[in-house]
Design an enzyme around this catalytic site. Structure first.
Site, PDB file in Angstrom:
ATOM      1  N   PHE A  93       0.866  -1.186   0.000  1.00 56.79           N
ATOM      2  CA  PHE A  93       0.000   0.000   0.000  1.00 56.79           C
ATOM      3  C   PHE A  93       0.897   1.228   0.000  1.00 56.79           C
ATOM      4  O   PHE A  93       1.700   1.425   0.914  1.00 56.79           O
ATOM      5  CB  PHE A  93      -0.925   0.040   1.220  1.00 56.79           C
ATOM      6  CG  PHE A  93      -1.910   1.172   1.146  1.00 56.79           C
ATOM      7  CD1 PHE A  93      -3.102   1.033   0.456  1.00 56.79           C
ATOM      8  CD2 PHE A  93      -1.630   2.407   1.713  1.00 56.79           C
ATOM      9  CE1 PHE A  93      -4.007   2.092   0.342  1.00 56.79           C
ATOM     10  CE2 PHE A  93      -2.519   3.475   1.609  1.00 56.79           C
ATOM     11  CZ  PHE A  93      -3.711   3.310   0.928  1.00 56.79           C
ATOM     12  N   ASP A 122       9.541   2.807   1.576  1.00 56.42           N
ATOM     13  CA  ASP A 122       8.363   3.555   2.012  1.00 56.42           C
ATOM     14  C   ASP A 122       8.218   3.366   3.519  1.00 56.42           C
ATOM     15  O   ASP A 122       7.731   2.333   3.988  1.00 56.42           O
ATOM     16  CB  ASP A 122       7.125   3.056   1.258  1.00 56.42           C
ATOM     17  CG  ASP A 122       5.870   3.833   1.649  1.00 56.42           C
ATOM     18  OD1 ASP A 122       5.933   4.619   2.617  1.00 56.42           O
ATOM     19  OD2 ASP A 122       4.829   3.637   0.990  1.00 56.42           O
ATOM     20  N   LYS A 157       2.641  10.186   8.090  1.00 56.86           N
ATOM     21  CA  LYS A 157       2.010   9.678   9.315  1.00 56.86           C
ATOM     22  C   LYS A 157       2.591  10.255  10.613  1.00 56.86           C
ATOM     23  O   LYS A 157       2.268  11.366  10.991  1.00 56.86           O
ATOM     24  CB  LYS A 157       2.060   8.150   9.300  1.00 56.86           C
ATOM     25  CG  LYS A 157       1.037   7.554   8.300  1.00 56.86           C
ATOM     26  CD  LYS A 157       0.833   6.087   8.533  1.00 56.86           C
ATOM     27  CE  LYS A 157      -0.146   5.441   7.576  1.00 56.86           C
ATOM     28  NZ  LYS A 157      -1.547   5.572   7.946  1.00 56.86           N
TER      29      LYS A 157
END
Ligand code: PLP
Length: 409
Positions: free
Chosen positions: A139, A224, A253
């Site tokens: 993702f 990532d 995040k």
């Protein structure tokens, strides 16, 4: 508490009347928080073991974050990219130093994880190649470039054709990597631990093979770390545990502790000069408010020893779950405070719904896996509250008439 009174049901009805239906009916209407706890508009308290999906690194209402954001808001919230600000420069320097990035490394600030991936894709294009390799289960976000790297067909298919040239390889399979990463590959993009796929760690050997293979063919290795970075796994970045140095890393995040900010970090002078003035940009990226929040997060993680705490709390959780001996619990996987409790059956949605009724927020990340990504400030006593409640929740979830809930990210 609220200066806008209304019950959960009333607010949810108004939500459905006014917000685009992309997430289904939300589970709660949250009003305020403190540490690892949040309260809804009906005054009910929950232990937040998801932390905004690995975002609220310092928990809710942390005085250091509140003070930094308040001070910066009173000073300067935004400037254009014709100018810079002290928090922007300081945050970039701090990130490079915490990453252990070599001289000549650089940072680009944006506003989200997907935007950091967009920047990484443009960086990769500057190799002159168009092939991209990502992993099955990956993702990387929902914007159309990042979406091409995201694997889940249900997210991708309604929007195809996406950017061409992306190959998805089975996660953790070095031979598949070797076959896919070629001299046509611009970048191999991997999460050190696949978060949305159910907290699936990549082994150090796998990440080292990824490093070697990309180097052999002259492709970039992009890690990532949107979900795994900023102390989540017990080190500043997960790649520190694998002993590899990427060419680029994406962040978001936890970096702002809840204030939107993303970043692309490029390692070394060669990669850091591939994007040149005018090739990329963002109006809000690197604004002083978000950067002041980022600095407060990084300073507080260091000052409160939250890296060691995340590692120890993760080990504590693994030990406690391992000791549970419940027939429905098959294991626990992850690192630091990014963990998934695995179940012998598709019970996670039912467990999450029952847990919520019992005052715990957890995430049914896969039908058979419950993700925990709590604030890094969560205490082991707070984690134990959930572990102690879990057997009863599992028994109720496995009972024939149990509730099920669908989870929409
Ligand atoms: N990359 C990873 C590893 C993620 O987990 C996410 C979000 O869950 C993203 C990218 C996308 O981030 P955002 O939702 O901020 O665009």
């Amino acid at each position: 508490m609220s200066d806008r009174p209304g019950t959960t049901t009333e607010w949810l009805d108004r939500y459905q009347g006014s917000l685009l239906n992309l997430f289904g009916r939300p589970q709660l209407v949250l009003e305020h928080g403190d540490g690892a706890w949040v309260w809804d508009v009906d005054g009910k308290r929950y232990l937040d073991l998801v932390g905004g999906i690995a975002v609220n690194a310092l928990g809710h209402n942390h005085p250091a974050l509140v003070a930094a954001v308040s001070k910066q808001a009173g000073q300067l919230v935004h400037v254009s990219n014709f100018f810079t600000s002290v928090p922007q420069v300081e945050l970039a320097e701090r990130l490079l130093s915490l990453a252990g990035a070599p001289a000549g490394s650089k940072v680009f600030f944006c506003n989200s994880g997907a935007e950091a991936l967009e920047a990484a894709i443009k960086l990769a294009r500057r190799t002159g190649r168009t092939g991209l390799v990502a992993a099955e289960g990956a993702f990387h976000g929902r914007t159309t470039g990042a979406l091409a790297l995201t694997h889940k067909p249900a997210y991708r298919e309604p929007f195809e054709p996406l950017i061409p040239g992306v190959t998805h390889v089975p996660w953790g399979d070095v031979d598949a990597l070797r076959a896919a990463v070629t001299e046509q590959t611009s970048a191999l993009v991997l999460e050190p631990i696949q978060g949305e796929a159910g907290v699936r760690p990549g082994s150090s050997a796998y990440l080292r093979a990824a490093r070697d293979l990309t180097r052999e063919v002259g492709a970039l290795l992009v890690l990532d770390e949107v979900q795994t970075g900023i102390g989540r796994t017990g080190t500043w970045f997960a790649f520190h545990q694998a002993g590899v140095v990427p060419d680029a890393m994406t962040l978001a995040k936890g970096l702002g502790g809840g204030v939107p900010i993303g970043a692309l970090v490029t390692f070394g002078p060669e990669v850091s000069t591939m994007l040149t003035p005018g090739m990329h940009g963002s109006t809000f990226g690197g604004n002083p408010l978000a950067c002041a929040a980022g600095l407060a997060v990084l300073e507080t993680i260091a000052a409160e020893g939250l890296l060691d705490h995340a590692r120890e709390a993760g080990e504590h959780l693994q030990q406690r779950i391992g000791d549970l001996q419940h027939p429905l619990v098959t294991g626990i996987r992850g690192a630091g405070l990014l963990q998934a409790i695995t179940l012998g059956g598709d019970h996670s949605a039912a467990v999450a719904a029952l847990a919520r009724d019992a005052g715990f927020i957890v995430n049914p990340v896969a039908p058979d896996a419950i993700r925990l990504a709590p604030p890094l400030v969560v205490t082991t006593d707070e984690l134990d509250l959930f572990v102690d409640a879990l057997p009863g929740l599992l028994d109720a979830a496995a009972a024939p008439a149990s509730t099920t809930a669908e989870d929409h990210r």
